[in-house]
Design a protein around this motif. Structure first.
Motif, PDB file in Angstrom:
ATOM      1  N   ILE A  30       1.505  -1.230   0.149  1.00 38.84           N
ATOM      2  CA  ILE A  30      -0.139  -0.389  -0.406  1.00 38.84           C
ATOM      3  C   ILE A  30       0.908   1.720  -0.197  1.00 38.84           C
ATOM      4  O   ILE A  30       0.545   2.050  -1.079  1.00 38.84           O
ATOM      5  N   ALA A  31       1.924   1.014   0.806  1.00 39.21           N
ATOM      6  CA  ALA A  31       2.768   2.399   0.637  1.00 39.21           C
ATOM      7  C   ALA A  31       3.496   2.429  -0.687  1.00 39.21           C
ATOM      8  O   ALA A  31       4.193   3.808  -0.547  1.00 39.21           O
ATOM      9  N   ARG A  32       3.778   1.734  -1.126  1.00 39.78           N
ATOM     10  CA  ARG A  32       4.768   1.337  -2.235  1.00 39.78           C
ATOM     11  C   ARG A  32       3.176   1.894  -3.537  1.00 39.78           C
ATOM     12  O   ARG A  32       3.921   2.767  -4.440  1.00 39.78           O
ATOM     13  N   LEU A  67      -8.378   1.542  -2.025  1.00 45.94           N
ATOM     14  CA  LEU A  67      -8.668   0.554  -3.268  1.00 45.94           C
ATOM     15  C   LEU A  67      -7.871  -0.791  -3.150  1.00 45.94           C
ATOM     16  O   LEU A  67      -8.118  -1.660  -3.532  1.00 45.94           O
ATOM     17  N   LEU A  68      -6.549  -0.567  -3.187  1.00 44.10           N
ATOM     18  CA  LEU A  68      -5.678  -1.465  -3.197  1.00 44.10           C
ATOM     19  C   LEU A  68      -5.821  -1.521  -1.707  1.00 44.10           C
ATOM     20  O   LEU A  68      -5.461  -3.307  -1.570  1.00 44.10           O
ATOM     21  N   THR A  69      -5.966  -1.440  -0.731  1.00 39.63           N
ATOM     22  CA  THR A  69      -6.588  -1.955   0.915  1.00 39.63           C
ATOM     23  C   THR A  69      -7.410  -2.994   0.358  1.00 39.63           C
ATOM     24  O   THR A  69      -7.683  -4.618   0.587  1.00 39.63           O
ATOM     25  N   ASN A  70      -8.617  -3.054  -0.256  1.00 41.58           N
ATOM     26  CA  ASN A  70      -9.323  -3.618  -0.278  1.00 41.58           C
ATOM     27  C   ASN A  70      -8.885  -4.655  -1.771  1.00 41.58           C
ATOM     28  O   ASN A  70      -9.764  -5.721  -0.654  1.00 41.58           O
ATOM     29  N   ALA A  71      -8.510  -4.419  -2.205  1.00 42.01           N
ATOM     30  CA  ALA A  71      -8.570  -5.592  -3.187  1.00 42.01           C
ATOM     31  C   ALA A  71      -7.346  -6.513  -2.752  1.00 42.01           C
ATOM     32  O   ALA A  71      -7.796  -7.501  -2.604  1.00 42.01           O
ATOM     33  N   CYS A  72      -6.085  -5.835  -1.761  1.00 38.91           N
ATOM     34  CA  CYS A  72      -5.572  -6.740  -1.020  1.00 38.91           C
ATOM     35  C   CYS A  72      -6.869  -7.883   0.208  1.00 38.91           C
ATOM     36  O   CYS A  72      -5.481  -8.572   0.545  1.00 38.91           O
ATOM     37  N   LYS A  73      -7.094  -7.724   0.762  1.00 41.16           N
ATOM     38  CA  LYS A  73      -7.892  -7.351   2.099  1.00 41.16           C
ATOM     39  C   LYS A  73      -8.940  -8.643   1.553  1.00 41.16           C
ATOM     40  O   LYS A  73      -9.363  -9.639   2.763  1.00 41.16           O
ATOM     41  N   TYR A  74      -9.197  -8.172   0.143  1.00 43.44           N
ATOM     42  CA  TYR A  74     -10.838  -9.354   0.249  1.00 43.44           C
ATOM     43  C   TYR A  74     -10.545 -10.155  -1.542  1.00 43.44           C
ATOM     44  O   TYR A  74     -11.065 -11.387  -0.954  1.00 43.44           O
ATOM     45  N   ALA A  75      -9.722 -10.190  -2.119  1.00 44.06           N
ATOM     46  CA  ALA A  75      -9.269 -10.731  -3.491  1.00 44.06           C
ATOM     47  C   ALA A  75      -8.350 -11.938  -3.530  1.00 44.06           C
ATOM     48  O   ALA A  75      -6.559 -11.847  -2.559  1.00 44.06           O
ATOM     49  N   HIS A  76      -8.808 -12.804  -3.767  1.00 45.22           N
ATOM     50  CA  HIS A  76      -6.966 -13.873  -3.888  1.00 45.22           C
ATOM     51  C   HIS A  76      -6.163 -13.805  -4.633  1.00 45.22           C
ATOM     52  O   HIS A  76      -6.450 -14.161  -6.037  1.00 45.22           O
ATOM     53  N   GLY A  77      -4.907 -13.753  -4.620  1.00 43.99           N
ATOM     54  CA  GLY A  77      -4.063 -13.340  -6.300  1.00 43.99           C
ATOM     55  C   GLY A  77      -3.479 -11.946  -5.640  1.00 43.99           C
ATOM     56  O   GLY A  77      -3.742 -11.290  -5.352  1.00 43.99           O
TER      57      GLY A  77
END
Length: 157
Positions: A30-32, A67-77
């Motif tokens: 997320i920081a990157r 948006l990236l936090t949600n993707a990392c939290k809820y998506a697999h891969g």
């Protein structure tokens, strides 16, 4: 840049200006991604001479983070982040492998957490989510310059 693949198209006579990076949901992603967004906006200013308001700088980084936090939290891969200049705004697009579309919750000041989608929708000029053959694509657009009429999101009445 630490597991991220990049592509930068130069602006010449209206050509596409875009930056992309892939993330695996690792600590520091997320920081990157926020750093990538900041560098993209600074490049729009310094290289291309485009006005980028302080508000736009902050809001684009916030939207990327949410948006990236949600993707990392809820998506697999893995997930992919695209930043693209289009018609005086930055389109932030996150592709992930989770096919379930996010649903905004009713405003609740007592709820702890899960306000990211509400925040993104409030600060963006536009917001879209589409199912893709594998997962979904979430896009939000942020105006580069503050709206002269004073609308914080840059939306037109």
């Amino acid at each position: 840049m630490d597991g991220a693949a990049h592509n930068d198209d130069q602006l010449r006579g209206g050509e596409l200006v875009k930056e992309s990076a892939a993330y695996e949901g690792q600590p520091g992603d997320i920081a990157r991604a926020r750093d990538l967004a900041h560098a993209f906006l600074e490049r729009l200013q310094s290289v291309h001479g485009l006005p980028v308001s302080e508000r736009a700088m902050d809001m684009v980084q916030l939207v990327v983070s949410e948006l990236l936090t949600n993707a990392c939290k809820y998506a697999h891969g893995p997930c992919l982040l695209d930043l693209q200049l289009r018609e005086g705004r930055v389109e932030v697009t996150v592709w992930d492998s989770e096919p379930m579309l996010p649903v905004p919750k009713a405003p609740d000041p007592g709820r702890v957490g899960q306000h990211g989608l509400e925040i993104v929708m409030a600060v963006s000029q536009s917001f879209e989510v589409h199912r893709e053959p594998v997962g979904k694509r979430t896009m939000a657009a942020i105006m580069l310059a503050d709206d002269p009429g004073g609308n914080a999101s840059g939306r037109h009445p």
